[in-house]
Design a protein around this motif. Structure first.
Motif, short mmCIF file in Angstrom:
data_model
loop_
_atom_site.label_atom_id
_atom_site.label_comp_id
_atom_site.label_asym_id
_atom_site.label_seq_id
_atom_site.Cartn_x
_atom_site.Cartn_y
_atom_site.Cartn_z
N PRO A 54 -0.52 31.76 -47.18
CA PRO A 54 0.88 31.40 -47.45
C PRO A 54 1.64 32.53 -48.13
N GLY A 55 2.83 32.78 -47.66
CA GLY A 55 3.67 33.80 -48.28
C GLY A 55 3.47 35.20 -47.77
N ALA A 56 2.46 35.41 -46.94
CA ALA A 56 2.23 36.73 -46.35
C ALA A 56 2.62 36.67 -44.88
N PRO A 57 3.16 37.75 -44.35
CA PRO A 57 3.52 37.72 -42.93
C PRO A 57 2.30 37.52 -42.04
N GLY A 58 2.38 36.55 -41.14
CA GLY A 58 1.25 36.27 -40.27
C GLY A 58 0.83 37.46 -39.46
N GLU A 59 1.77 38.39 -39.22
CA GLU A 59 1.45 39.57 -38.42
C GLU A 59 0.39 40.43 -39.10
N LEU A 60 0.26 40.27 -40.42
CA LEU A 60 -0.73 41.08 -41.14
C LEU A 60 -2.12 40.84 -40.57
N GLY A 61 -2.43 39.58 -40.28
CA GLY A 61 -3.72 39.29 -39.67
C GLY A 61 -3.71 39.47 -38.17
N ARG A 62 -2.64 39.02 -37.52
CA ARG A 62 -2.59 39.10 -36.06
C ARG A 62 -2.59 40.54 -35.59
N ASP A 63 -1.96 41.43 -36.37
CA ASP A 63 -1.90 42.84 -35.99
C ASP A 63 -3.09 43.65 -36.48
N MET A 64 -4.03 42.99 -37.16
CA MET A 64 -5.21 43.72 -37.62
C MET A 64 -6.05 44.14 -36.41
N ARG A 65 -6.27 45.42 -36.30
CA ARG A 65 -7.09 45.95 -35.21
C ARG A 65 -8.52 46.09 -35.72
N ILE A 66 -9.44 45.47 -35.00
CA ILE A 66 -10.86 45.59 -35.36
C ILE A 66 -11.48 46.68 -34.50
N SER A 67 -12.05 47.68 -35.14
CA SER A 67 -12.69 48.77 -34.41
C SER A 67 -14.15 48.87 -34.86
N TYR A 68 -14.94 49.56 -34.04
CA TYR A 68 -16.38 49.61 -34.27
C TYR A 68 -16.84 51.06 -34.43
N ALA A 69 -17.60 51.30 -35.49
CA ALA A 69 -18.13 52.64 -35.76
C ALA A 69 -19.61 52.53 -36.09
N PRO A 70 -20.44 52.18 -35.10
CA PRO A 70 -21.87 52.05 -35.36
C PRO A 70 -22.52 53.39 -35.63
N GLY A 71 -23.64 53.33 -36.30
CA GLY A 71 -24.39 54.56 -36.56
C GLY A 71 -24.88 54.59 -37.99
N GLY A 72 -26.20 54.66 -38.14
CA GLY A 72 -26.77 54.79 -39.48
C GLY A 72 -26.57 53.57 -40.35
N ILE A 73 -26.30 52.40 -39.75
CA ILE A 73 -26.05 51.17 -40.49
C ILE A 73 -25.05 51.42 -41.61
N GLY A 74 -23.91 51.98 -41.21
CA GLY A 74 -22.81 52.19 -42.15
C GLY A 74 -22.53 53.63 -42.47
N ALA A 75 -23.48 54.53 -42.19
CA ALA A 75 -23.30 55.93 -42.59
C ALA A 75 -22.15 56.59 -41.85
N VAL A 76 -22.02 56.33 -40.54
CA VAL A 76 -20.95 56.95 -39.76
C VAL A 76 -19.58 56.54 -40.29
N ALA A 77 -19.39 55.26 -40.51
CA ALA A 77 -18.11 54.77 -41.02
C ALA A 77 -17.84 55.32 -42.41
N TRP A 78 -18.85 55.34 -43.25
CA TRP A 78 -18.69 55.84 -44.63
C TRP A 78 -18.21 57.28 -44.61
N HIS A 79 -18.89 58.14 -43.88
CA HIS A 79 -18.54 59.56 -43.90
C HIS A 79 -17.21 59.82 -43.21
N SER A 80 -16.86 59.01 -42.21
CA SER A 80 -15.56 59.15 -41.56
C SER A 80 -14.42 58.92 -42.54
N LEU A 81 -14.53 57.86 -43.32
CA LEU A 81 -13.47 57.55 -44.29
C LEU A 81 -13.47 58.54 -45.44
N VAL A 82 -14.65 58.86 -45.96
CA VAL A 82 -14.72 59.69 -47.16
C VAL A 82 -14.35 61.14 -46.86
N SER A 83 -14.64 61.62 -45.64
CA SER A 83 -14.38 63.03 -45.35
C SER A 83 -13.06 63.29 -44.64
#
Length: 327
Positions: A54-83
């Motif tokens: 309530p009180g938040a624009p519904g588009e916030l969830g509807r426009d959320m894009r889910i993407s996949y970055a498999p590899g190393g059980i989290g290592a690929v995603a971690w290093h992508s964001l941190v670096s």
């Protein structure tokens, strides 16, 4: 390491306060595994919770894009964001207890828990051990007996390699039951979805995974859960699945699930996200959605979550050191 049903005091306060300004869309939620597992489920839970807030624009969830970055059980995603994506204000990355275990073992390199910004824990999960519904193993005792007699004949599907959370769960269970984990045959897979697919195809005969994944897969009638690694039987779809403790194996393995952000996200953006999740976690609608997704109450955000993560990483390190896994 026990997880009690927790609720952030900030969540209750934020729910009563004036709504915080929602972060501008477009939002990306990164799943650090292949589709179909509990990591994927966590992004979808956040997406649905934000849609209904309530009180938040519904588009916030509807426009959320889910993407996949498999590899190393989290290592690929971690290093992508941190670096490379350190300051993105609307990018969330899913984590679980397995992510924290990997941090404790040095599987993310020299990364430390304070290298990112911990936003929110959305719920708790538990480990479980499952077989196909047509398996000859009817109980955990049946599986233990088979592994004692002919361990080479049973392939166990786990998300990750030796030392991963799924590996450590069943290693603890089998060691407690009198089976040397060194004789077990594991198949390393990328995420719970892939593990259940492999079991459906009889590529593996057992899956060591999470209760939320089993909840999703039990509905098709193809899965039998031999044991859940919780203090008591779980409600809902898995209500008839016995705990390991009931079967004489005293192992409990709780798992938290949540999201984090890059280390250089501006304080104002980070705090807006924390406040937004505080509000979401405090709503009865979210509690219903969380239960439908097979998760259990556990809500921490912001600084309280960061403090919890530090302690959890230390505890996981101690558990992993029992098997000589810490680098």
């Amino acid at each position: 390491m026990a997880i009690a049903a927790a609720s952030s005091t900030a969540a209750a306060a934020a729910a009563a306060a004036a709504p915080a300004a929602a972060p501008a869309a477009r939002v990306e939620c990164i799943v650090p595994s292949k589709p179909g597992g509990a990591m994927d489920l966590t992004c979808k839970l956040a997406q649905k919770g934000l849609q209904a807030l309530p009180g938040a624009p519904g588009e916030l969830g509807r426009d959320m894009r889910i993407s996949y970055a498999p590899g190393g059980i989290g290592a690929v995603a971690w290093h992508s964001l941190v670096s490379r994506r350190r300051a993105e204000p609307n990018t969330l990355v899913v984590f679980s207890g397995g992510s924290l275990l990997n941090l404790a073992q040095g599987k993310f390199g020299k990364a430390k828990s304070d290298d990112v910004r911990w936003v929110a824990a959305l719920g708790a999960d538990y480990g479980m051990i499952a077989v196909r519904s047509d398996s000859a193993y009817k109980t955990l005792g049946d599986l233990v007996a088979a592994l004692k007699k002919h361990p080479e004949k049973v392939l166990i599907g786990v998300s990750g390699t030796i030392g991963s959370q799924d590996w450590l769960k069943i290693a603890l269970v089998m060691r407690t039951a009198g089976v040397d984990p060194k004789v077990l045959r594991f198949v390393a897979l990328e995420g719970g979805g892939e593990a259940f697919t492999a079991m459906d195809a009889d590529y593996v005969q057992v899956v060591s995974g999470d209760a939320s994944e089993a909840t999703l897969n039990a509905a098709n009638g193809k899965t039998r859960v031999l044991a859940v690694l919780s203090e008591q039987r779980l409600p809902g779809v898995l209500a008839n699945a016995p705990t390991a403790r009931e079967q004489g194996v005293d192992v409990v393995w709780p798992i938290i699930r949540g999201v984090w952000m890059g280390p250089q996200v501006a304080d104002a953006d980070y705090r807006r996200w924390v406040q937004l999740f505080d509000r979401m976690l405090a709503t009865p609608q979210f509690a219903q959605t969380r239960a439908a997704y097979g998760l259990y109450p556990f809500a921490l955000t912001g600084d309280a979550l960061a403090d919890y993560v530090r302690k959890a990483v230390d505890n996981y390190g101690k558990r992993a050191s029992e098997f000589g896994l810490v680098r």
